[in-house]
Scaffold this motif. Sequence first.
Motif, PDB file in Angstrom:
ATOM      1  N   HIS A 111       0.852  -1.177   0.000  1.00 33.36           N
ATOM      2  CA  HIS A 111       0.000   0.000   0.000  1.00 33.36           C
ATOM      3  C   HIS A 111       0.894   1.236   0.000  1.00 33.36           C
ATOM      4  N   PRO A 112       1.186   1.795  -1.195  1.00 34.30           N
ATOM      5  CA  PRO A 112       2.106   2.932  -1.252  1.00 34.30           C
ATOM      6  C   PRO A 112       1.587   4.151  -0.500  1.00 34.30           C
ATOM      7  N   GLU A 113       0.297   4.266  -0.351  1.00 26.90           N
ATOM      8  CA  GLU A 113      -0.242   5.418   0.383  1.00 26.90           C
ATOM      9  C   GLU A 113       0.144   5.381   1.861  1.00 26.90           C
ATOM     10  N   TRP A 114       0.603   4.218   2.333  1.00 25.26           N
ATOM     11  CA  TRP A 114       1.029   4.096   3.724  1.00 25.26           C
ATOM     12  C   TRP A 114       2.506   4.449   3.917  1.00 25.26           C
ATOM     13  N   LEU A 115       3.231   4.629   2.826  1.00 31.61           N
ATOM     14  CA  LEU A 115       4.647   4.954   2.931  1.00 31.61           C
ATOM     15  C   LEU A 115       4.815   6.341   3.544  1.00 31.61           C
ATOM     16  N   PRO A 116       5.815   6.517   4.409  1.00 29.48           N
ATOM     17  CA  PRO A 116       6.011   7.824   5.049  1.00 29.48           C
ATOM     18  C   PRO A 116       6.281   8.946   4.049  1.00 29.48           C
ATOM     19  N   GLU A 117       6.914   8.621   2.906  1.00 29.11           N
ATOM     20  CA  GLU A 117       7.199   9.659   1.923  1.00 29.11           C
ATOM     21  C   GLU A 117       6.035   9.860   0.954  1.00 29.11           C
ATOM     22  N   GLY A 118       4.958   9.096   1.121  1.00 29.65           N
ATOM     23  CA  GLY A 118       3.783   9.250   0.262  1.00 29.65           C
ATOM     24  C   GLY A 118       3.834   8.287  -0.904  1.00 29.65           C
ATOM     25  N   PRO A 119       2.807   8.309  -1.727  1.00 23.73           N
ATOM     26  CA  PRO A 119       2.786   7.431  -2.903  1.00 23.73           C
ATOM     27  C   PRO A 119       3.975   7.731  -3.814  1.00 23.73           C
ATOM     28  N   PRO A 120       4.524   6.710  -4.476  1.00 26.51           N
ATOM     29  CA  PRO A 120       5.712   6.910  -5.307  1.00 26.51           C
ATOM     30  C   PRO A 120       5.562   8.005  -6.354  1.00 26.51           C
ATOM     31  N   VAL A 121       4.383   8.180  -6.933  1.00 28.35           N
ATOM     32  CA  VAL A 121       4.209   9.181  -7.967  1.00 28.35           C
ATOM     33  C   VAL A 121       4.372  10.602  -7.406  1.00 28.35           C
ATOM     34  N   LEU A 122       4.259  10.766  -6.091  1.00 29.10           N
ATOM     35  CA  LEU A 122       4.386  12.085  -5.498  1.00 29.10           C
ATOM     36  C   LEU A 122       5.790  12.375  -4.968  1.00 29.10           C
ATOM     37  N   THR A 123       6.672  11.404  -4.974  1.00 32.84           N
ATOM     38  CA  THR A 123       8.001  11.652  -4.422  1.00 32.84           C
ATOM     39  C   THR A 123       8.760  12.687  -5.239  1.00 32.84           C
ATOM     40  N   ILE A 124       8.518  12.765  -6.547  1.00 32.66           N
ATOM     41  CA  ILE A 124       9.181  13.783  -7.354  1.00 32.66           C
ATOM     42  C   ILE A 124       8.760  15.169  -6.871  1.00 32.66           C
ATOM     43  N   CYS A 125       7.503  15.336  -6.508  1.00 27.22           N
ATOM     44  CA  CYS A 125       7.023  16.636  -6.031  1.00 27.22           C
ATOM     45  C   CYS A 125       7.643  16.975  -4.676  1.00 27.22           C
ATOM     46  N   GLN A 126       7.735  15.999  -3.802  1.00 20.25           N
ATOM     47  CA  GLN A 126       8.343  16.247  -2.492  1.00 20.25           C
ATOM     48  C   GLN A 126       9.821  16.596  -2.643  1.00 20.25           C
ATOM     49  N   ARG A 127      10.512  15.888  -3.521  1.00 24.63           N
ATOM     50  CA  ARG A 127      11.921  16.160  -3.778  1.00 24.63           C
ATOM     51  C   ARG A 127      12.074  17.567  -4.365  1.00 24.63           C
ATOM     52  N   HIS A 128      11.169  17.923  -5.275  1.00 19.00           N
ATOM     53  CA  HIS A 128      11.227  19.228  -5.919  1.00 19.00           C
ATOM     54  C   HIS A 128      10.944  20.356  -4.917  1.00 19.00           C
ATOM     55  N   LEU A 129       9.986  20.143  -4.053  1.00 14.33           N
ATOM     56  CA  LEU A 129       9.688  21.156  -3.034  1.00 14.33           C
ATOM     57  C   LEU A 129      10.863  21.353  -2.080  1.00 14.33           C
ATOM     58  N   ALA A 130      11.497  20.264  -1.688  1.00 10.07           N
ATOM     59  CA  ALA A 130      12.658  20.365  -0.785  1.00 10.07           C
ATOM     60  C   ALA A 130      13.801  21.116  -1.469  1.00 10.07           C
ATOM     61  N   ALA A 131      14.058  20.798  -2.740  1.00  8.14           N
ATOM     62  CA  ALA A 131      15.117  21.502  -3.478  1.00  8.14           C
ATOM     63  C   ALA A 131      14.742  22.963  -3.673  1.00  8.14           C
ATOM     64  N   GLY A 132      13.475  23.223  -3.956  1.00  8.57           N
ATOM     65  CA  GLY A 132      13.016  24.596  -4.150  1.00  8.57           C
ATOM     66  C   GLY A 132      13.173  25.438  -2.899  1.00  8.57           C
ATOM     67  N   HIS A 133      12.986  24.827  -1.757  1.00 12.12           N
ATOM     68  CA  HIS A 133      13.151  25.542  -0.490  1.00 12.12           C
ATOM     69  C   HIS A 133      14.599  26.024  -0.338  1.00 12.12           C
ATOM     70  N   ILE A 134      15.537  25.169  -0.664  1.00 15.00           N
ATOM     71  CA  ILE A 134      16.957  25.536  -0.576  1.00 15.00           C
ATOM     72  C   ILE A 134      17.281  26.630  -1.587  1.00 15.00           C
ATOM     73  N   ILE A 135      16.775  26.495  -2.803  1.00 10.19           N
ATOM     74  CA  ILE A 135      17.031  27.485  -3.849  1.00 10.19           C
ATOM     75  C   ILE A 135      16.518  28.854  -3.436  1.00 10.19           C
ATOM     76  N   ARG A 136      15.319  28.888  -2.902  1.00  8.99           N
ATOM     77  CA  ARG A 136      14.705  30.175  -2.565  1.00  8.99           C
ATOM     78  C   ARG A 136      15.380  30.864  -1.378  1.00  8.99           C
ATOM     79  N   ARG A 137      16.087  30.099  -0.559  1.00  3.20           N
ATOM     80  CA  ARG A 137      16.847  30.712   0.539  1.00  3.20           C
ATOM     81  C   ARG A 137      18.085  31.426   0.034  1.00  3.20           C
ATOM     82  N   LYS A 138      18.616  30.976  -1.104  1.00  2.00           N
ATOM     83  CA  LYS A 138      19.903  31.481  -1.582  1.00  2.00           C
ATOM     84  C   LYS A 138      19.827  32.257  -2.883  1.00  2.00           C
ATOM     85  N   THR A 139      18.679  32.273  -3.541  1.00  2.00           N
ATOM     86  CA  THR A 139      18.560  32.881  -4.858  1.00  2.00           C
ATOM     87  C   THR A 139      17.368  33.823  -4.878  1.00  2.00           C
ATOM     88  N   THR A 140      17.517  34.954  -5.520  1.00  2.00           N
ATOM     89  CA  THR A 140      16.404  35.901  -5.607  1.00  2.00           C
ATOM     90  C   THR A 140      15.478  35.506  -6.753  1.00  2.00           C
TER      91      THR A 140
END
Length: 153
Positions: A111-140
Motif C-alpha cells: 500500500h504505497p499510500e502508507w509509505l512515510p514519503e507518500g505514494p511513489p508518484v508524489l516523491t518527485i514533487c516532495q523532492r522538488h519542493l525540498a530543493a526549491g526551499h533551498i534554492i529560494r533561501r539562496k537565490t532571488t
Amino acid sequence: MTSRTRPGDAHPYLRAASAGVRHHTRALTPSEANPPRSADRMHLDVLHAHLTALLQLLDRLAENTRPAHPAAGCHLATAHTRLWQATSEVHSAFHLLPYDSAAEAEPSACHPEWLPEGPPVLTICQRHLAAGHIIRRKTTPTDLRAHTTACVR
C-alpha cells in the motif's frame, strides 16, 4: 574522457555517476536495433533525482569556494541557479506526460499510500519542493527569472 577510477582519485562516485549518464544517453540514441523512445515518467523521475543530487553538490561547492575565490564561487552559484531551472523544467515535463498506471503501479499487496514519503508518484514533487526551499533561501526571484546572476567575469 575516461571513466576509469585512478588510484588516489578523490571523486570515484561522481565519475561513476557521469559514466552512468553517458551510458544511458548512448542506450537511448536511436539505431536500427534501438528505435527512438520518448521520455516516460519513470525516466524523468530518476533524472529529476539525479539533478537534485547535483544541485546539492553544486550548492556545497559554491558555498565552500566563494570565501576563498569569490569570482569562481559566483560562477558556481550561477550554474546552481541554471541547474535549478533545468530541474524545474524536468519536473514540469513529468506532470505533462500521461500517467501509465500499469507501469507505475504494479499490482501487489503493498500500500504505497502508507509509505512515510507518500505514494511513489508524489516523491518527485516532495523532492522538488525540498530543493526549491533551498534554492529560494539562496537565490532571488529576479535571478531565477533572468537565467543568470550578477556575476562579473
